[in-house]
Design an enzyme around this catalytic site. Structure first.
Site, PDB file in Angstrom:
ATOM      1  N   GLU A  30     -12.016  -2.744  -5.138  1.00 55.86           N
ATOM      2  CA  GLU A  30     -11.540  -3.790  -6.660  1.00 55.86           C
ATOM      3  C   GLU A  30     -10.501  -4.227  -5.414  1.00 55.86           C
ATOM      4  O   GLU A  30     -10.128  -4.717  -3.894  1.00 55.86           O
ATOM      5  CB  GLU A  30     -10.191  -2.587  -7.087  1.00 55.86           C
ATOM      6  CG  GLU A  30     -10.813  -1.839  -8.558  1.00 55.86           C
ATOM      7  CD  GLU A  30      -9.960  -0.528  -8.776  1.00 55.86           C
ATOM      8  OE1 GLU A  30      -9.412  -1.789  -9.678  1.00 55.86           O
ATOM      9  OE2 GLU A  30      -9.171   0.181  -8.477  1.00 55.86           O
TER      10      GLU A  30
ATOM     11  N   CYS B 222      -5.555 -10.101  -3.068  1.00 54.99           N
ATOM     12  CA  CYS B 222      -5.067  -8.386  -3.175  1.00 54.99           C
ATOM     13  C   CYS B 222      -6.334  -7.962  -2.735  1.00 54.99           C
ATOM     14  O   CYS B 222      -7.191  -7.578  -3.839  1.00 54.99           O
ATOM     15  CB  CYS B 222      -4.770  -7.779  -3.911  1.00 54.99           C
ATOM     16  SG  CYS B 222      -4.005  -5.948  -3.340  1.00 54.99           S
TER      17      CYS B 222
ATOM     18  N   CYS C 187      -9.720   5.955  -0.261  1.00 52.38           N
ATOM     19  CA  CYS C 187      -8.769   6.588   1.098  1.00 52.38           C
ATOM     20  C   CYS C 187      -8.937   7.889   0.933  1.00 52.38           C
ATOM     21  O   CYS C 187      -8.846   8.738   0.594  1.00 52.38           O
ATOM     22  CB  CYS C 187      -7.705   5.967   0.293  1.00 52.38           C
ATOM     23  SG  CYS C 187      -5.912   6.006   1.765  1.00 52.38           S
TER      24      CYS C 187
ATOM     25  N   CYS D  66      -2.289   9.730  -1.571  1.00 48.58           N
ATOM     26  CA  CYS D  66      -0.983   9.632  -1.507  1.00 48.58           C
ATOM     27  C   CYS D  66      -1.119   9.810  -3.314  1.00 48.58           C
ATOM     28  O   CYS D  66      -1.680   9.504  -3.773  1.00 48.58           O
ATOM     29  CB  CYS D  66       0.235   8.097  -1.546  1.00 48.58           C
ATOM     30  SG  CYS D  66      -0.168   7.691  -0.156  1.00 48.58           S
TER      31      CYS D  66
ATOM     32  N   CYS E 178      -1.462   7.299  -6.140  1.00 45.73           N
ATOM     33  CA  CYS E 178      -2.493   6.494  -6.251  1.00 45.73           C
ATOM     34  C   CYS E 178      -3.466   6.907  -6.658  1.00 45.73           C
ATOM     35  O   CYS E 178      -4.185   7.723  -6.651  1.00 45.73           O
ATOM     36  CB  CYS E 178      -2.050   5.774  -4.814  1.00 45.73           C
ATOM     37  SG  CYS E 178      -3.317   4.960  -4.318  1.00 45.73           S
TER      38      CYS E 178
ATOM     39  N   CYS F 123      -4.297  -1.181  -9.615  1.00 46.72           N
ATOM     40  CA  CYS F 123      -5.035  -0.595  -8.946  1.00 46.72           C
ATOM     41  C   CYS F 123      -5.976   1.120  -8.535  1.00 46.72           C
ATOM     42  O   CYS F 123      -5.618   1.991  -8.578  1.00 46.72           O
ATOM     43  CB  CYS F 123      -4.611  -1.084  -7.163  1.00 46.72           C
ATOM     44  SG  CYS F 123      -5.916  -1.293  -6.245  1.00 46.72           S
TER      45      CYS F 123
END
Length: 339
Positions: free
Chosen positions: A90, A103, A110, A114, A117, A331
């Site tokens: 994204e 961005c 990932c 976290c 997220c 996001c």
């Protein structure tokens, strides 16, 4: 087949000369690529035979938009891109008074884990190449018809977990023969990989650094960010102070506010004490709610009160401007929805 967007100008020169062509041809190809050309036939100042050779040995990679969400209020656009191997990433295009910004993502997925997220929910698929990071910007420019002059590497992925490709990406976009985007117009965000912070300060002292902090004690930060186990606050904060002292550059600390977790007056007091005397700025962010996390957000009013407490203690703080408020999904959520 080599993706020419993965190459710095020096690497392009090496590639072109190995093909038996004069070195200056590399600059011509490089400039065409960053004028947005993806078809060698459009590079009209190159000999036809050379263009044919390029088509046999190389290509210019692109990111394909699968979905574009357009804000009706402020010009923000969110992109879901498909890469050549089917992975999804994204990007977000944003309009500011000082110019357009994007961005970009640095990884497909990932592995930092976290809890708040969305981007990390399915783990890490792979690192992006320099050209794949760059193609997000080029695709957004092609879609909007507008120049992008600022870059934030804060999308899907942990940039410092893909450091070598990040480094090449910055070198390519900064090259005067390419996009010529100034170092001070680039910001890289990390969850706090301490050894890479030191390396970054030496490699790119002019590039802006943002640190995802989100907690004022190891217990609080560790409950949200597994990386805190390896690089706790007693290690991270001194590394940040060393960064500001060696570069003379201000660090931005990203502080995502989670209701009942890190949003109290006591948290504000601890944060002020933690950062006292450091050249820094705190970006207070009401959580973009992710259902799977179990976390809840705070009101913008509470975020403003928190920032005000920091200001009264001598810490520069602002509440992040809310862009694309009429666009669904924070996001990471577009990508999740397609998986």
């Amino acid at each position: 087949m080599i993706n020419l967007r993965d190459l710095t100008l020096k690497e392009m020169e090496e590639f072109i000369t190995k093909m038996g062509e004069p070195k200056f041809r590399a600059k011509q190809v490089f400039q065409w690529i960053y004028k947005g050309k993806t078809d060698f036939r459009e590079m009209t100042n190159l000999p036809e035979v050379f263009r044919q050779k390029l088509a046999e040995e190389a290509y210019i990679g692109t990111a394909t938009p699968l979905k574009i969400q357009k804000s009706k209020t402020d010009g923000t656009r969110k992109y879901l891109f498909e890469l050549e191997d089917g992975n999804l990433i994204e990007s977000v295009f944003m309009k500011y008074k000082y110019g357009n910004s994007i961005c970009v993502s640095s990884q497909a997925g990932c592995r930092m884990g976290c809890r708040f997220c969305a981007s990390t929910r399915n783990g890490l698929e792979r690192n992006l190449t320099p050209g794949e990071i760059l193609s997000q910007l080029m695709a957004a420019e092609a879609d909007t018809g507008e120049r992008i002059g600022h870059i934030v590497v804060m999308g899907t992925g942990e940039p410092f977990d893909n450091y070598d490709n990040l480094k090449k990406f910055i070198e390519i976009v900064n090259d005067p023969k390419g996009l010529n985007i100034g170092m001070r117009n680039i910001t890289v965000s990390t969850c706090g990989l301490v050894p890479k912070i030191e390396r970054f300060s030496k490699d790119f002292p002019q590039v802006n650094l943002a640190i995802s902090l989100h907690g004022t004690t190891d217990e609080i930060r560790g409950s949200m960010m597994p990386v805190n186990g390896k690089y706790p606050l007693e290690v991270l904060i001194p590394a940040c102070r060393a960064y500001t002292e060696s570069t003379g550059r201000r660090i931005t600390f990203e502080y995502t506010m989670v209701s009942g977790v890190n949003d109290s007056d006591a948290d504000a007091a601890r944060l002020s004490k933690l950062l006292k005397g450091m050249l820094c700025h705190v970006n207070v962010i009401p959580l973009n709610k992710v259902a799977e996390s179990g976390f809840d957000t705070v009101s913008r009013k509470r975020a403003g009160e928190f920032a005000e407490l920091l200001e009264k203690s001598g810490i520069v703080a602002t509440v992040r401007r809310e862009l694309g408020a009429d666009i669904d999904a924070a996001c990471g959520q577009l990508r999740l929805g397609k998986n």
